[in-house]
Design an enzyme around this catalytic site. Structure first.
Site, PDB file in Angstrom:
ATOM      1  N   ARG A  70      26.917  97.314  39.664  1.00 29.43           N
ATOM      2  CA  ARG A  70      28.323  97.720  39.842  1.00 29.43           C
ATOM      3  C   ARG A  70      29.249  96.574  40.201  1.00 29.43           C
ATOM      4  O   ARG A  70      30.372  96.514  39.704  1.00 29.43           O
ATOM      5  CB  ARG A  70      28.442  98.907  40.796  1.00 29.43           C
ATOM      6  CG  ARG A  70      28.093  98.670  42.198  1.00 29.43           C
ATOM      7  CD  ARG A  70      27.460  99.896  42.814  1.00 29.43           C
ATOM      8  NE  ARG A  70      26.041  99.889  42.513  1.00 29.43           N
ATOM      9  CZ  ARG A  70      25.362 100.937  42.104  1.00 29.43           C
ATOM     10  NH1 ARG A  70      25.929 102.083  41.973  1.00 29.43           N
ATOM     11  NH2 ARG A  70      24.085 100.818  41.834  1.00 29.43           N
ATOM     12  N   THR A  71      28.794  95.666  41.068  1.00 30.40           N
ATOM     13  CA  THR A  71      29.714  94.611  41.504  1.00 30.40           C
ATOM     14  C   THR A  71      30.088  93.716  40.323  1.00 30.40           C
ATOM     15  O   THR A  71      31.249  93.372  40.122  1.00 30.40           O
ATOM     16  CB  THR A  71      29.076  93.782  42.638  1.00 30.40           C
ATOM     17  OG1 THR A  71      28.676  94.681  43.682  1.00 30.40           O
ATOM     18  CG2 THR A  71      30.054  92.780  43.201  1.00 30.40           C
ATOM     19  N   LYS A  98      16.085  75.179  34.239  1.00 29.88           N
ATOM     20  CA  LYS A  98      15.511  73.851  33.973  1.00 29.88           C
ATOM     21  C   LYS A  98      15.629  72.950  35.195  1.00 29.88           C
ATOM     22  O   LYS A  98      15.420  71.755  35.107  1.00 29.88           O
ATOM     23  CB  LYS A  98      16.252  73.197  32.804  1.00 29.88           C
ATOM     24  CG  LYS A  98      16.168  73.960  31.498  1.00 29.88           C
ATOM     25  CD  LYS A  98      16.928  73.204  30.412  1.00 29.88           C
ATOM     26  CE  LYS A  98      16.965  73.993  29.122  1.00 29.88           C
ATOM     27  NZ  LYS A  98      17.917  73.407  28.160  1.00 29.88           N
ATOM     28  N   ARG A 120      27.470  85.596  43.563  1.00 27.15           N
ATOM     29  CA  ARG A 120      26.486  86.348  44.373  1.00 27.15           C
ATOM     30  C   ARG A 120      25.225  85.501  44.455  1.00 27.15           C
ATOM     31  O   ARG A 120      24.766  84.948  43.444  1.00 27.15           O
ATOM     32  CB  ARG A 120      26.172  87.691  43.722  1.00 27.15           C
ATOM     33  CG  ARG A 120      24.967  88.369  44.376  1.00 27.15           C
ATOM     34  CD  ARG A 120      24.764  89.783  43.932  1.00 27.15           C
ATOM     35  NE  ARG A 120      25.755  90.673  44.528  1.00 27.15           N
ATOM     36  CZ  ARG A 120      25.653  91.999  44.525  1.00 27.15           C
ATOM     37  NH1 ARG A 120      24.610  92.589  43.973  1.00 27.15           N
ATOM     38  NH2 ARG A 120      26.590  92.743  45.084  1.00 27.15           N
ATOM     39  N   HIS A 148      29.926  90.731  52.224  1.00 25.29           N
ATOM     40  CA  HIS A 148      30.242  91.280  50.901  1.00 25.29           C
ATOM     41  C   HIS A 148      31.660  91.865  51.031  1.00 25.29           C
ATOM     42  O   HIS A 148      31.845  93.080  51.071  1.00 25.29           O
ATOM     43  CB  HIS A 148      29.210  92.362  50.561  1.00 25.29           C
ATOM     44  CG  HIS A 148      29.238  92.850  49.142  1.00 25.29           C
ATOM     45  ND1 HIS A 148      30.190  92.454  48.215  1.00 25.29           N
ATOM     46  CD2 HIS A 148      28.418  93.713  48.484  1.00 25.29           C
ATOM     47  CE1 HIS A 148      29.942  93.073  47.069  1.00 25.29           C
ATOM     48  NE2 HIS A 148      28.875  93.834  47.204  1.00 25.29           N
TER      49      HIS A 148
END
Ligand code: NCD
Length: 327
Positions: A70-71, A98, A120, A148
């Site tokens: 959702r975010t 990598k 995030r 958050h």
């Protein structure tokens, strides 16, 4: 303060949104400003064509090192409704695999000419580190157990929509407080607006010290249910638990789950909230999430308009559109 004045006042101050404290020295005023702007974007979202040219020519990149449904979609939808260009950086298929360092990754992204980075990460503090390197605006979309902030803002908006003023409202935040960035941001935001917050959890799911947290603590959900205006359930963070903090999920549910019987003891006006993703049958009974006073889908819906407001506050000044919302 009028909308335009409020917005221009904020533009000068808020460069990033890494934590609730970034909303300014007067957090309540900062939240109110986001809420007022969100009202306008809710109106935009209800139009036949839910799009305004506010951020035309701006680019928003999402940089998600941790899973999200959702975010991530919410920020992307918000940016698109403001006519910004969006870039999606999938860590799993990028040069991070990598061994490219975070710093090189940020430098590379910025060289493409972006205006905002939505990040995030599983580690607390990564968005702040990125903000030190980057000249773009940085928005924390969740960092480890830390914060958050846009989740807290959309939760404030949802409570305000249903219950009005937050002052004196009794809110319980129930569950895995220890591992929850949502709890930390929500406690900061709810208490700044004058709510009376109680964290409810077994001792093992609380942080080792609650010193300085402006909350009451309870280990007895049953005792406080009838007094609540909001019952906010947290997801059991199974991915963040390295030790056995509860005997079993079944026992957790028996004591702290919002079962049907417990939901019956809430007031008719009491909101049932959850940030998602839900573990139905663990912290919330499957049917409880469908009750009329469960506003979990409203939280998701409001998330888009709140994130439009945040993006607009951070990036909206100096656009050809001039910050007018009725273009
Ligand atoms: C939360 C998160 O990732 O912090 N989800 C969300 O953003 N809506 C809560 C969680 O994962 O439990």
């Amino acid at each position: 303060m009028s909308r335009q004045t409020a917005a221009s006042h904020r533009h000068g101050e808020m460069r990033n949104l890494l934590a609730i404290s970034d909303l300014g020295p007067d957090i309540a005023a900062g939240i109110e400003e986001v809420m007022t702007l969100t009202d306008s974007f809710v109106e935009v979202s209800e139009r036949a064509i839910p799009k305004v040219p506010a951020l035309r020519g701006r680019t928003v990149v999402s940089l998600f090192f941790e899973d999200s449904t959702r975010t991530r979609l919410s920020f992307e939808t918000a940016a698109k409704r403001l006519s910004a260009d969006t870039m999606n950086f999938s860590v799993g298929t990028s040069s991070v695999k990598k061994g490219e360092s975070l710093r090189d990754t940020i430098e590379t992204i910025e060289a493409m000419g972006v205006d905002a980075i939505v990040v995030r990460h599983a580690s607390a503090g990564v968005p702040r580190q990125i903000a030190q390197w980057a000249s773009s605006a940085v928005i924390n979309a969740g960092d480890g157990w830390h914060e958050h902030p846009t989740q807290a803002l959309l939760d404030c908006y949802t409570i305000r929509e249903h219950l009005g003023d937050m002052r004196g409202r009794r809110i319980a935040i129930v569950g895995d407080i220890k591992h929850s960035r949502v709890a930390r941001s929500n406690i900061a935001a709810f208490t700044a607006l004058g709510a009376d917050v109680t964290v409810v959890a077994p001792p093992t799911l609380l942080p080792p010290s609650l010193e300085g947290w402006p909350v009451k603590v309870s280990h007895d959900l049953d005792a406080i249910l009838p007094e609540l205006d909001v019952c906010y359930l947290l997801r059991m963070q199974r991915e963040r638990m390295n030790e056995a903090l509860i005997p079993s999920l079944r026992e957790y549910t028996a004591l702290f789950g919002l079962t049907d019987e417990r939901a019956d003891r809430l007031g008719d006006h009491t909101l049932i909230m959850h940030p998602g993703p839900m573990n139905r049958g663990v912290e919330i009974a499957a049917e409880v999430a469908e009750r009329p006073n469960a506003v979990i889908i409203d939280q998701v819906r409001n998330g888009v308009a709140v994130r439009m407001a945040v993006l607009f506050l951070l990036l909206g000044s100096g656009t050809a559109w001039g910050g007018e919302l009725d273009g």
